[in-house]
Design a protein around this motif. Structure first.
Motif, short mmCIF file in Angstrom:
data_model
loop_
_atom_site.label_atom_id
_atom_site.label_comp_id
_atom_site.label_asym_id
_atom_site.label_seq_id
_atom_site.Cartn_x
_atom_site.Cartn_y
_atom_site.Cartn_z
N CYS A 1 0.84 -1.20 0.00
CA CYS A 1 0.00 0.00 0.00
C CYS A 1 0.87 1.26 0.00
O CYS A 1 0.60 2.23 -0.70
CB CYS A 1 -0.93 0.03 1.20
SG CYS A 1 -2.22 -1.22 1.10
N ARG A 2 1.91 1.19 0.84
CA ARG A 2 2.79 2.36 0.95
C ARG A 2 3.43 2.68 -0.40
O ARG A 2 3.40 3.82 -0.87
CB ARG A 2 3.88 2.06 1.99
CG ARG A 2 4.75 3.27 2.31
CD ARG A 2 5.86 2.87 3.27
NE ARG A 2 6.86 1.98 2.66
CZ ARG A 2 7.82 2.38 1.82
NH1 ARG A 2 7.92 3.65 1.49
NH2 ARG A 2 8.67 1.50 1.32
N SER B 1 -1.57 4.45 4.34
CA SER B 1 -0.93 4.85 3.07
C SER B 1 -1.78 5.88 2.32
O SER B 1 -1.25 6.60 1.45
CB SER B 1 -0.73 3.63 2.18
OG SER B 1 -1.99 3.07 1.88
N SER C 1 0.94 3.85 -3.16
CA SER C 1 0.33 5.18 -3.00
C SER C 1 1.08 6.27 -3.76
O SER C 1 0.54 7.34 -4.00
CB SER C 1 0.24 5.51 -1.50
OG SER C 1 1.55 5.60 -0.96
#
Ligand code: C2E
Ligand code: MG
Ligand code: MG
Length: 749
Positions: free
Chosen positions: A568-569, A605, A572
């Motif tokens: 997710c990080r 995120s 993003s």
């Protein structure tokens, strides 16, 4: 007890006999003493009377005129005849006349010269009566002076005091006193210390006889050689009078002792023997023997024995229960692990050339049965399994190791182990009917052979377990024999497991990303996050190696959490239209925390939920379809997308496709590889894309490596392409460059 009571009685008896004898003895002694004193006093009185008689007789003669005249004229014949006639008249033994000048007339023959001199000296000094020893006898002498008118001499009368005379005297006494008159020098040894003026009594021994002797002073005519009256008496004789009493007492004591001994023996028989028996029995019980005390009486001891027996039985019953509990499984009544280990040790000891086989197994789906039908059903199923195992191996030793794990030892030899393994699998593959429910289970079996696969229970169990592990890996419903290589693998696995523990903490895990190319959009639409482990020594470890291990150990939960957050990080920062696909393991999927982790990943995120795609596999539908569907819906409710990975390889039922609207089907690489080789492969791809279209799902082809494959896939209506043709999985930092490169290629095209 017998000895104690017997000894006590004998002691009491002995003391009383001794006391009685002493009492009798001292009584006899004092009686004899009194008798003696009385006897000697009597003698003294008698002597006094005799002296008076003698004296009077002598006085009669001394005062006779004719006699005095004869003395005066020294008429010897007249003197002699006068003495003689008086002697006869009065019954006197000797009659003498002693003239003042010392000459003697009358019975002078009896006297020696010195005795005559002594007599004269006594008379001359005024002693007129007393006892004197003449010759061998003692004599009682009394003298009367003859005066005409001047003293001219003495008439001396004497009486024998020999044994016979004294005996006569003694007969007046009731006891046999044996009186004697003896000069002090001739006294018995015991009395030699007696003083001439005192009554002295002594005890002494004559042979075995106890004697009592008394010396009593008498009136002596010649003080220089005094005589004493000696009375002797045999105490032994005196005691003899009491001997019937003592004999009776002794007999009584003897009979009493026998009676006491007998009584004590009888009592100890009745009291001590049962107590000893109880004590022995208690000792045996404490050493683990079984005992039953015989109940012989109805008294307290009998009751005690009965209670003791009851107690022993109760203790044994409880012991059996405890032993059973310690060695058996409560639920199925089978042996437990402890007993199995002991049994294996016994088998190992007596194993002949055939040895024996140890089978380990566990149930498929048991957790699901417990979860969905409840623990009582799970328990009932286990009991049913236990009885089927016993039927399948009638000669085997069946044990439950815990949970759904069972083990069986069969001594039939290695040859039939294969058949037995198959029989066990078959037995548990048949559906179970438990409390009205039909349950389909199954099992895998691991087999270790003794003694070659292990010389002790621990090794054998471990190896059978390794074989079971391998059997399960090979696919459920099979059986496997242990092989030495398994042990090495297991060790390697354990080493890797240890390393994997540290991998997350040490930052050894990394995500690589592989693009998914949208054919209609003609650009990258997503990246799949693929986990990489950069081990400092092992190098790069494939997820195919460490993911299954992480799943087994549960490490997949924290690792999977990290993957979601990291994916997710990274995503993003990508352009809005590019999604990220994350693989979710079945273990992770079933954990209750997945939803929360996904939410956290998105929140932290800031990634839009629809840009996150979770890839799950078909294997989830094998177990619990209902629960899987429920979880999928709840995931979907978060707004994320769900894709079905490796489609077509797993559980080939299409029914769940109807039940859950996946966003995407990922066609497994095996179909893509086949595309160029098999005609039929194209048909399968077509079928899948048609089905997906009909259900409103996208399709992605995995593992596309060349443009020929791409062409076919495009022709068959596949939506997206993933594979080395476009890119291998790349580190996150390279994503931007790749995107630019692919865009350039597209523009160029
Ligand atoms: P998968 O989800 O089916 O991933 C696709 C695998 O195919 C990847 O292998 C990828 O490198 C490989 N692949 C892609 N294109 C080609 C190609 O053209 N030719 C060939 N021969 N292979 C291609 P990878 O990265 O080794 O991953 C293997 C499997 O490990 C994955 O299969 C997935 O099931 C699992 N996995 C990877 N990362 C994770 C993760 O983060 N979590 C979970 N639960 N499983 C993961
Ligand atoms: Mg995947
Ligand atoms: Mg795949």
């Amino acid at each position: 007890m017998t000895l104690l009571y017997g000894a006590l009685f004998v002691a009491v008896m002995g003391v009383s006999l001794y006391a009685t004898r002493n009492a009798i003895e001292s009584y006899a002694d004092s009686a004899v003493r009194q008798e003696m004193t009385a006897g000697s006093a009597l003698f003294a009185r008698m002597a006094k009377l005799q002296f008076r008689q003698l004296d009077q007789s002598a006085a009669v003669l001394a005062s006779d005129f004719g006699f005095r005249t004869a003395v005066g004229t020294n008429d010897a014949p007249t003197i002699a005849s006068a003495l003689d006639s008086l002697k006869r008249r009065f019954g006197i033994d000797h009659a003498l006349f002693v003239s003042i000048d010392g000459s003697l007339a009358g019975d002078t023959d009896e006297l020696t010269g010195s005795e005559s001199d002594q007599l004269y000296d006594a008379l001359d000094s005024g002693r007129l009566q007393g006892i004197v020893g003449w010759g061998t006898h003692s004599h009682m002498v009394a003298a009367s002076p003859v005066r005409a008118p001047m003293l001219t001499g003495w008439v001396v009368f004497s009486k024998n005091m020999g044994t016979a005379e004294l005996q006569q005297l003694a007969q007046l006494s009731t006891v046999d006193l044996h009186p004697k008159l003896l000069p002090i020098a001739a006294l018995p040894a015991s009395l030699r210390a007696a003083k001439s003026g005192e009554i002295t009594t002594r005890e002494w021994k004559r042979g075995s006889e106890d004697m009592l002797a008394q010396a009593r002073p008498v009136e002596n005519l010649v003080p220089s050689s005094p005589q004493m009256l000696v009375l002797e008496y045999s105490l032994t004789d005196a005691m003899g009078a009491y001997s019937p009493i003592l004999t009776a007492l002794l007999a009584f004591g003897l009979v009493g002792t026998i009676l006491a001994l007998w009584g004590a023996y009888a009592m100890s028989r009745n009291v001590a023997r049962p107590i000893i028996a109880l004590e022995m029995a208690a000792r045996k019980v404490s050493s683990g023997e079984h005992v039953e005390v015989k109940i012989e009486t109805r008294d307290e001891i009998g009751r005690l024995a009965r209670s003791f027996n009851r107690m022993v039985n109760a203790v044994e019953t409880r012991e059996r229960q405890i032993a059973h509990m310690a060695f058996h499984d409560d639920l199925t009544g089978l042996a437990n692990r402890t007993l199995l280990r002991e049994q294996i040790a016994v088998f190992l000891q007596r194993a002949g050339k055939d040895g024996f086989a140890l089978f380990c197994l566990d149930l498929d789906n048991f957790k699901a049965v417990n979860d969905t039908l409840g623990h009582p059903m799970g328990d009932a199923l286990l009991c049913e399994v236990a009885s089927r195992l016993a039927q399948a191996c009638p000669t085997g030793f069946v044990a439950r190791l815990g949970g759904d794990e069972f083990a069986i030892v069969v001594e039939d030899g290695a040859a039939s182990a294969d058949q037995i393994g198959r029989a066990i699998v078959n037995a548990l593959t048949q559906p179970f009917h438990v409390n009205g429910h039909r349950i389909v289970s199954g099992t895998s079996v691991g087999i270790a052979l003794a003694p070659q696969d292990g010389a002790d229970a621990t090794t054998l169990l471990k190896n059978a377990d390794l074989a079971l592990y391998r059997a399960k890996q090979d696919g459920k419903g099979s059986h496997r024999f242990f092989e030495a290589a398994m042990d090495a693998e297991a060790q390697a696995r354990r080493a890797m497991e240890t390393d994997l523990h540290d991998a997350l903490r040490n930052g050894e895990l990394e995500l690589h990303f592989q693009p998914l190319f949208g054919l209609s959009q003609n650009r990258v639409t997503a990246f799949e996050a693929l986990l990489r482990w950069n081990h400092p020594v092992r190098g790069t470890v494939s997820p195919l190696q460490f993911i299954p291990l992480a799943e087994e150990t549960g490490l997949i939960i924290p690792i999977g959490e990290w993957v979601i957050h990291e994916a997710c990080r990274v995503a993003s920062s990508w352009p809005e239209h590019i999604r990220v696909a994350v693989n979710v393991s079945p273990v992770q999927f079933r954990s209750s925390t997945l939803n929360a982790i996904v939410l956290q990943g998105l929140a932290r995120s800031g990634l839009e939920p629809q840009r996150l795609e979770l890839e799950i596999t078909e294997s989830l539908f094998i177990d619990n379809v209902e629960a899987t569907l429920a979880s999928l819906h709840s995931l979907r409710s978060l707004g994320v997308r769900v894709a079905l990975d490796d489609f077509g390889t797993g559980y080939s039922s299409l029914s769940y496709l109807r039940s859950f609207p996946f966003d995407k089907l990922k066609i497994d690489r095996s179909f893509i590889v086949d595309l160029l080789a098999h005609e039929g492969a194209t048909a399968i791809i077509r079928a899948i894309t048609t089905l997906a279209d009909a259900l409103g799902m996208e399709t992605t082809a995995e593992g596309v490596e060349n443009s020929d494959q791409l062409d076919i896939l495009r022709a068959e209506g596949c939506g997206q392409i993933q594979g080395y043709l476009f890119s291998r999985p790349i580190p996150a930092k390279d994503v931007d460059a790749l995107l630019q490169k692919l865009d350039r290629d597209r523009l160029a095209a």
